[in-house]
Design a protein around this motif. Structure first.
Motif, mmCIF file in Angstrom:
data_model
loop_
_atom_site.group_PDB
_atom_site.id
_atom_site.type_symbol
_atom_site.label_atom_id
_atom_site.label_comp_id
_atom_site.label_asym_id
_atom_site.label_seq_id
_atom_site.Cartn_x
_atom_site.Cartn_y
_atom_site.Cartn_z
ATOM 1 N N GLY A 25 -66.898 60.677 2.190
ATOM 2 C CA GLY A 25 -66.383 61.915 2.285
ATOM 3 C C GLY A 25 -66.869 62.469 3.667
ATOM 4 N N ASP A 26 -66.284 63.505 3.976
ATOM 5 C CA ASP A 26 -66.499 64.473 5.020
ATOM 6 C C ASP A 26 -67.817 65.404 4.706
ATOM 7 O OD1 ASP A 26 -66.767 66.221 7.268
ATOM 8 O OD2 ASP A 26 -64.895 66.908 7.408
ATOM 9 N N TYR A 27 -69.046 65.322 5.260
ATOM 10 C CA TYR A 27 -70.258 65.934 4.970
ATOM 11 C C TYR A 27 -70.642 67.081 6.170
ATOM 12 C CZ TYR A 27 -70.954 62.999 1.124
ATOM 13 O OH TYR A 27 -70.731 62.319 -0.200
ATOM 14 N N GLY A 28 -69.483 67.225 7.102
ATOM 15 C CA GLY A 28 -69.757 67.985 8.038
ATOM 16 C C GLY A 28 -69.595 69.544 7.608
ATOM 17 N N PRO A 29 -70.181 70.450 8.470
ATOM 18 C CA PRO A 29 -70.494 70.487 9.913
ATOM 19 C C PRO A 29 -72.075 69.863 9.886
ATOM 20 C CG PRO A 29 -70.558 72.612 9.136
ATOM 21 C CD PRO A 29 -70.227 71.920 7.791
ATOM 22 N N LEU A 30 -72.961 69.977 8.971
ATOM 23 C CA LEU A 30 -74.375 69.391 9.058
ATOM 24 C C LEU A 30 -74.483 67.731 8.934
ATOM 25 C CD1 LEU A 30 -75.963 72.451 7.320
ATOM 26 C CD2 LEU A 30 -75.638 72.161 9.729
ATOM 27 N N GLY A 31 -73.409 67.399 8.224
ATOM 28 C CA GLY A 31 -73.572 65.825 8.093
ATOM 29 C C GLY A 31 -72.507 65.018 8.989
ATOM 30 N N PRO A 32 -72.380 63.920 8.703
ATOM 31 C CA PRO A 32 -71.274 62.935 9.081
ATOM 32 C C PRO A 32 -69.994 63.458 8.715
ATOM 33 C CG PRO A 32 -72.631 61.590 7.701
ATOM 34 C CD PRO A 32 -73.275 63.091 7.862
ATOM 35 N N GLU A 33 -68.889 63.355 9.607
ATOM 36 C CA GLU A 33 -67.548 63.618 9.282
ATOM 37 C C GLU A 33 -67.202 62.499 8.386
ATOM 38 O OE1 GLU A 33 -65.028 64.274 12.387
ATOM 39 O OE2 GLU A 33 -66.232 66.402 12.659
ATOM 40 N N ASP A 34 -67.584 61.154 8.627
ATOM 41 C CA ASP A 34 -67.086 59.986 7.969
ATOM 42 C C ASP A 34 -68.376 59.515 7.018
ATOM 43 O OD1 ASP A 34 -65.660 57.765 6.911
ATOM 44 O OD2 ASP A 34 -65.491 56.665 8.659
ATOM 45 N N GLY A 35 -68.914 59.932 6.066
ATOM 46 C CA GLY A 35 -70.093 59.855 5.475
ATOM 47 C C GLY A 35 -69.824 59.104 4.111
ATOM 48 N N ALA A 36 -71.112 58.488 3.625
ATOM 49 C CA ALA A 36 -71.367 57.668 2.592
ATOM 50 C C ALA A 36 -72.630 58.440 1.752
ATOM 51 C CB ALA A 36 -71.461 56.274 2.698
ATOM 52 N N LYS A 37 -72.394 58.874 0.804
ATOM 53 C CA LYS A 37 -73.544 59.105 -0.105
ATOM 54 C C LYS A 37 -73.971 57.875 -0.743
ATOM 55 C CE LYS A 37 -75.054 62.349 -3.675
ATOM 56 N NZ LYS A 37 -75.006 63.251 -4.530
ATOM 57 N N CYS A 38 -75.336 57.469 -0.452
ATOM 58 C CA CYS A 38 -75.811 56.191 -1.031
ATOM 59 C C CYS A 38 -76.896 56.596 -2.003
ATOM 60 C CB CYS A 38 -76.319 55.265 0.025
ATOM 61 S SG CYS A 38 -74.845 54.752 1.140
ATOM 62 N N VAL A 39 -77.254 55.414 -3.013
ATOM 63 C CA VAL A 39 -78.127 55.760 -4.142
ATOM 64 C C VAL A 39 -78.937 54.421 -4.143
ATOM 65 C CG1 VAL A 39 -78.577 56.224 -6.163
ATOM 66 C CG2 VAL A 39 -76.684 57.295 -5.326
ATOM 67 N N TRP A 40 -80.343 54.506 -4.131
ATOM 68 C CA TRP A 40 -81.152 53.128 -4.293
ATOM 69 C C TRP A 40 -82.373 53.590 -5.111
ATOM 70 C CZ3 TRP A 40 -80.812 56.506 -0.073
ATOM 71 C CH2 TRP A 40 -81.858 56.792 0.697
ATOM 72 N N PHE A 41 -83.227 52.576 -5.367
ATOM 73 C CA PHE A 41 -84.375 53.089 -5.928
ATOM 74 C C PHE A 41 -85.354 52.478 -5.141
ATOM 75 C CE2 PHE A 41 -81.263 53.242 -9.601
ATOM 76 C CZ PHE A 41 -81.797 54.170 -10.348
ATOM 77 N N ASP A 42 -86.613 53.140 -5.063
ATOM 78 C CA ASP A 42 -87.805 53.048 -4.664
ATOM 79 C C ASP A 42 -89.010 52.729 -5.690
ATOM 80 O OD1 ASP A 42 -90.083 52.421 -3.130
ATOM 81 O OD2 ASP A 42 -90.211 54.532 -2.217
ATOM 82 N N LYS A 43 -88.901 51.608 -6.198
ATOM 83 C CA LYS A 43 -89.821 51.061 -7.450
ATOM 84 C C LYS A 43 -88.933 51.846 -8.435
ATOM 85 C CE LYS A 43 -94.203 50.363 -5.003
ATOM 86 N NZ LYS A 43 -95.310 50.609 -4.462
ATOM 87 N N ALA A 44 -89.442 52.851 -9.221
ATOM 88 C CA ALA A 44 -88.900 53.435 -10.345
ATOM 89 C C ALA A 44 -88.229 54.798 -9.822
ATOM 90 C CB ALA A 44 -89.713 53.505 -11.369
#
Length: 71
Positions: A25-44
């Protein structure tokens, strides 16, 4: 549009962990207009952040390296 879909496995073009796109989605004005919210794991520990889709690539688990032969 980005060519990515919710649920796609992605990675930063510069490298890093495999991530899953949770939202696009659009995460502007503070984030990218063409953005992706990503999820990952760092160990647990679950991590998430929003990235501009221009810095993402589809994740490939194909091994990169030298082919070995016997003989």
């Amino acid at each position: 549009m980005s060519g990515f879909n919710k649920g796609d496995e992605v990675q930063l073009k510069s490298g890093g962990p495999k991530m899953v796109i949770a939202e696009l989605g659009d995460y502007g004005p503070l984030g990218p207009e063409d953005g992706a919210k990503c999820v990952w794991f760092d160990k647990a520990t679950k991590k998430e952040d929003v990235f501009d889709v221009a810095v993402l690539k589809k994740y490939s688990s194909a091994p990169i390296g030298v082919r070995l032969s016997r003989g």
